[in-house]
Design an enzyme around this catalytic site. Structure first.
Site, PDB file in Angstrom:
ATOM      1  N   ALA A   1      38.012  14.590  40.981  1.00  0.00           N
ATOM      2  CA  ALA A   1      36.060  14.718  40.404  1.00  0.00           C
ATOM      3  C   ALA A   1      36.824  16.189  39.510  1.00  0.00           C
ATOM      4  O   ALA A   1      35.973  16.010  38.655  1.00  0.00           O
ATOM      5  CB  ALA A   1      35.478  15.158  40.847  1.00  0.00           C
TER       6      ALA A   1
ATOM      7  N   GLY B   1      47.993  12.916  42.315  1.00  0.00           N
ATOM      8  CA  GLY B   1      46.271  12.737  42.682  1.00  0.00           C
ATOM      9  C   GLY B   1      45.613  12.991  41.561  1.00  0.00           C
ATOM     10  O   GLY B   1      46.391  14.271  40.568  1.00  0.00           O
TER      11      GLY B   1
ATOM     12  N   ASP C   1      32.536  22.327  50.107  1.00  0.00           N
ATOM     13  CA  ASP C   1      32.939  21.323  49.400  1.00  0.00           C
ATOM     14  C   ASP C   1      34.481  20.607  51.373  1.00  0.00           C
ATOM     15  O   ASP C   1      35.049  20.475  50.705  1.00  0.00           O
ATOM     16  CB  ASP C   1      33.678  21.063  48.882  1.00  0.00           C
ATOM     17  CG  ASP C   1      33.937  19.109  48.722  1.00  0.00           C
ATOM     18  OD1 ASP C   1      33.055  18.219  49.290  1.00  0.00           O
ATOM     19  OD2 ASP C   1      34.392  19.188  47.521  1.00  0.00           O
TER      20      ASP C   1
END
Length: 999
Positions: A700, A697, A823
């Site tokens: 950001a 993966g 988040d």
């Protein structure tokens, strides 16, 4: 009965006969029709029995007492009713009052729904789920006197029709989403006695001067309405006004002197504006004035002498201004004053000598000024004082003996002054005191044994004084003590054994004293101890091995003593962020976990420890260099072969990889590993797995690798992007640095089954690695929004929702201080082999306590598109409510199977799409077609929880602890209903509903 109910013939209604010929009257039939139009919890309205002759004995129903049993009032509060406002209510011809406070009525309240309520005098729909514009028809109800629509989500401007109410006396629209300006037309509603428009995001505009025409007005609340400009002098004409609240706006200019003419006023709140100039004289003549709050403005000059002459004045808040001069002598004559908060000003001089003799003070806060002289000896003569806060001044002299007789005292904060002398003995043992903060003074004497009477003492801070003598054994009777900080004194003698029995102790800070003897044994009770600092004393003997059994200890400093023996192996059980045993007389080998360069400074000054500190792990390093050389040689051969076989672009690719891996693998000895759990692997194994073939993966903040270790264990390694700036030259720390620090500070101390486990961190120059437990099913977002979505049946989705909710609830409610994730999204909820959920990725997490101290720390947008709470439109502040909104979006994803943003939605996001689709087509059009509709009732309940969490108004969102409870109740109620109907799925029977502890 639907809309056709209006046309049912009277004869048919009369012939509705049940059980023995008893016919329910017409009003009862209308109520049953209204009930059918709502979603009603099983236990609610259970006594609405169609076999009754009248509804007058039904829950929430009141009648006029006549033979016909005409319904005059409906009051059904807080029972979780859901659905649109029932029009059938308005068919009750004598209905004068409707109160549906604290339900889920919504989404719309239309003019058609309320227009027929011609007899209605009172309507309370506060704390529901209503959206859209305010209905014009409300103003046409001829008898309406009371209208409360607060804490909904009404939007748009207040309609002009609201200026034509005929009899309205009380209007409350607080906590909605109304825009436009605060309307001037309210000045024409002459009957108004209460007007509350507070906390709506109105467009910037002035306080309408026309409001001064409302001669009957008693309450005017316009807090948080985005008001600008000055306070109109016309408000001074409101002679009947008792409450004026213009707080939390952007008002400027000075207070008009006309305001001092409000002869009936009881409370004036102007706090949190930008008002300037001196506070005008004249408030002292207001006979009914009880409270003034002018805090957090820019007032300057002296406090008016006459302010405290108001005969009923009880509370004065003038803190956080620029007021100068002395505290007026008149404050000592204020016979009703109980609360005085003047902190964070520029006050100076001495306090009135007889302050407290007449004044029944309960709380006095004069902190952060430049006040000199002594604390008045009469400060607690009335015996009411609970809070004495005078820190950060220049007070001198002794503490008044009278404080020892102040039996109601709960909080005393006198730090950072120039106080001297002994602390009165009785002060130590005050029965209700929870906080005693005397640090950074020049106090002398001993800690008195009467501290045994301080049954509620939680925080005792005595640092940097001149206290001497021994710590009395009686301190062990202060059973609620959480923090004992007395560093920088002259305390001597051994630690009393009774300290070891303090089960609530979280911080013990006693460095820089003259304490002697051995460190305490028998400390099994210290289950909550996170910090132990006994540095720079004269302790002798060994380090107790049982320190390694303390479950949450992460700060240990025993440096600068005369400790002997070995460093106990049990200390490897700890997850220490700070560890220091330097400058002692320790000897012998180090526990392997600490025999690394990362802990070098922890052991300096112990000549007998591991022979020579410079060679802590000489043997392991030689082995590491051999291993590193072998690995490098093999990789070099591989890279050379690749260069020969692959040309062009492939050659550059392998060249880049060889450089990257070389950087990671070379000179292993320079890598610093910090572990947070007991490890079965080394950093070298981790480094050897950072191959592009192992990438699983990328986001950001960095790239994630899957690392299969030699013992068969699998971990996930996040390598943060290196975006480092020149911090030394004024640059800010990089995104990678901030993300790394946030993850380490947050996950390093968290232990919860629904939060991903951070094994350790590895750092070397500007390269930072985080090693997590591996989650084989990836993220919820990846599974839910891919071809694998079929793996997620409803029971699995529910389990994921509850797991994630419990993880967030732990962050918000059980961490001290609380942690905001910032988040929350489906891609940050990871799934283990059995689809158990873990909250992950804390790269932008914030500690709530830190954000309160420094609001700028939240001034950067954090979050992901589709998950960001709407209050970002007018503030960058983030708190737990922002996480709750984001979690609500995740619930909607689980129920609908839809992405948070989708081109199909147009300009809408998932929340708006769900709301509009339900409104236009019904709830079945938003549910994921892949779900088994045997669970429809439970799915609908979870959908409603998601909509509640995503309320546009933060105050309407439930706390995460409540969300967990609602999710559990949704499962329990659905099971109960299916069981009753004989339709209980075998999957439900197999599902473990009784979940264990979250921690």
């Amino acid at each position: 009965m639907g809309s056709a109910g209006a046309f049912v013939t009277p004869l048919l209604l009369v012939l509705v006969v049940v059980n023995g010929g008893v016919a329910l009257n017409q009003d009862g039939l209308y109520l049953l029709e209204a009930k059918r139009a709502l979603t009603v919890p099983t236990a609610a309205l259970a006594d609405w029995d169609p076999r009754d002759a009248t509804p007058c004995n039904w829950t929430g129903v009141s009648c006029d007492g006549g033979a016909g049993g005409a319904v005059t009032a409906i009051s059904i509060q807080g029972v979780n009713l859901a659905g649109s406002f029932p029009e059938a209510f308005c068919r009750l011809p004598r209905l004068a009052s409707i109160n549906l406070y604290s339900n889920y009525i919504g989404p719309n309240l239309t003019s058609a729904a309320v227009a027929r309520c011609k007899a209605l005098r009172r309507l309370d729909l506060s704390m529901n789920a209503l959206v859209g514009p305010l209905p014009d028809a409300l103003a046409e109800l001829p008898e309406l006197v009371y209208l409360n629509l607060e804490s909904n989500n009404f939007s748009g401007p207040i309609p002009e029709s609201f200026g034509r109410f005929k009899k309205l006396e009380s209007l409350s629209l607080v906590y909605n989403l109304l825009d436009g300006h605060v309307p001037a037309f309210f000045g024409g509603v002459s009957t108004l006695r209460e007007l509350n428009l507070s906390y709506n995001p109105f467009a910037p505009g002035p306080v309408p001067a026309e409001l001064g025409n409302l001669n009957a007005l008693r309450v005017l609340w316009l807090a948080g309405c985005n008001l600008v400009g000055s306070i109109p002098a016309s408000l001074g004409k409101l002679r009947n006004l008792t409450d004026l609240d213009l707080s939390t706006n952007a008002l400027t200019g000075s207070i008009p002197t006309e305001v001092t003419g409000l002869t009936s006023v009881v409370q004036i709140e102007l706090y949190n504006n930008s008002l300037t100039g001196p506070i005008p004289r004249g408030f002292g003549k207001l006979a009914e004035l009880r409270g003034i709050d002018f805090a957090m403005n820019r007032f300057d000059g002296a406090i008016p002498d006459d302010l405290f002459e108001a005969p009923k004045l009880e509370s004065v808040h003038l803190y956080a201004n620029s007021l100068t001069g002395h505290v007026p002598e008149s404050v000592a004559r204020a016979a009703s004053l109980s609360e005085l908060r003047l902190f964070a000003n520029r006050l100076n001089g001495t306090l009135p000598a007889d302050l407290g003799k007449v004044t029944p003070l309960v709380c006095i806060d004069l902190s952060d000024n430049s006040i000199t002289g002594k604390i008045p000896p009469s400060i607690c003569d009335r015996g009411e004082l609970e809070e004495l806060l005078m820190l950060d001044n220049m007070l001198s002299g002794r503490l008044p003996d009278g404080l020892g007789r102040c039996r109601r005292l709960r909080r005393v904060r006198l730090s950072n002054n120039r106080l001297d002398g002994d602390v009165p003995a009785a002060v130590w043992g005050l029965p209700h005191i929870s906080l005693l903060e005397l640090n950074n003074n020049q106090l002398t004497g001993e800690i008195s044994p009467v501290i045994s009477g301080a049954a509620n003492l939680s925080k005792l801070v005595l640092s940097n004084n001149r206290l001497n003598g021994s710590i009395p054994p009686e301190i062990g009777l202060a059973s609620k003590l959480y923090e004992f900080s007395a560093d920088g004194n002259m305390l001597s003698g051994p630690l009393p054994g009774s300290l070891g029995g303090l089960t609530e102790l979280g911080r013990l800070v006693l460095q820089n004293n003259l304490l002697t003897g051995q460190l305490l044994q028998g400390i099994q009770s210290w289950k909550k101890l996170s910090e132990l600092n006994l540095a720079n004393n004269g302790f002798t003997g060994p380090i107790p091995a049982e320190l390694g059994d303390l479950p949450v200890l992460n700060y240990l400093d025993l440096s600068g003593n005369r400790l002997t023996g070995e460093v106990p192996m049990q200390l490897e059980n700890l997850k220490l962020n700070q560890f220091n045993v330097s400058n002692n007389q320790l000897s012998g080998p180090l526990p392997p976990q600490y025999a690394t360069e990362g802990y070098r400074s922890s052991f300096l000054g112990n000549p007998g420890l591991c022979g020579d500190i410079a060679r802590l792990c000489a043997n392991s390093q030689r082995g590491s260099r051999f291993h590193s050389g072998f690995v490098w040689m093999m990789r070099s051969i591989f890279i050379f072969a690749a260069v020969v076989l692959v040309a062009g672009i492939a050659w550059f690719y392998w060249k880049y990889r060889s450089f990257n891996n070389a950087k990671l693998s070379s000179d292993h000895s320079k890598w610093t590993l910090k572990s947070f759990h007991k490890l079965s692997f080394s950093e070298y194994e981790i480094l050897d797995c950072l191959d592009e073939d192992n990438v699983i993966g990328s986001g950001a903040s960095g790239k994630v690798y899957k690392a299969v270790l030699s013992n068969g264990e699998v971990v996930a390694v996040k390598k943060l992007w290196g975006l480092k700036k020149d911090v030394g030259n004024g640059g800010e720390a990089s995104t990678a640095d901030n993300s790394f620090e946030a993850e380490v500070k947050t996950l390093g101390k968290i232990r919860h089954k629904n939060i991903v486990k951070l094994w350790c961190s590895c750092t070397h120059d500007d390269c930072k690695l985080l090693v997590y437990e591996y989650m084989p099913n990836g993220s919820l977002g990846d599974v839910l929004h891919s071809s694998k979505a079929g793996l997620l049946d409803w029971l699995t989705r529910y389990k994921i929702a509850l797991d994630a909710a419990e993880g967030l609830s732990y962050l918000h409610h059980d961490c001290v201080p609380a942690i905001v994730h910032r988040d929350v999204k489906s891609n940050n909820i990871l799934l283990d082999a059995e689809f158990g959920a873990r909250v992950a990725d804390f790269g932008v997490a914030k500690v709530v306590e830190a954000t309160l101290r420094d609001p700028k720390s939240m001034s950067v947008i954090a979050g992901s598109c589709g998950y960001i709470a709407p209050e970002y439109a007018y503030t960058l502040r983030v708190n737990e409510k922002s996480d709750i909104y984001s979690f609500g979006v995740v619930l909607l994803e689980l129920v609908t199977g839809r992405l948070p943003v989708d081109p199909e939605f147009g300009e809408k996001d998932l929340v708006k799409w769900v709301c509009s689709t339900i409104d236009q087509k019904g709830v079945e059009h938003v549910l994921d077609s892949k779900l088994d509709m045997i669970f429809k009732e439970e799915i609908n309940r979870v959908l409603n929880i998601g909509l509640l969490c995503t309320s546009s108004l933060p105050i309407n969102r439930p706390a995460m602890r409540r969300v967990v409870k609602m999710l559990q109740e949704a499962r329990a109620e659905a099971r109960q209903r299916l069981e009753k109907d004989g339709k209980l799925s075998p999957y439900y029977r197999e599902d473990a509903s009784d979940r264990g502890s979250s921690v």
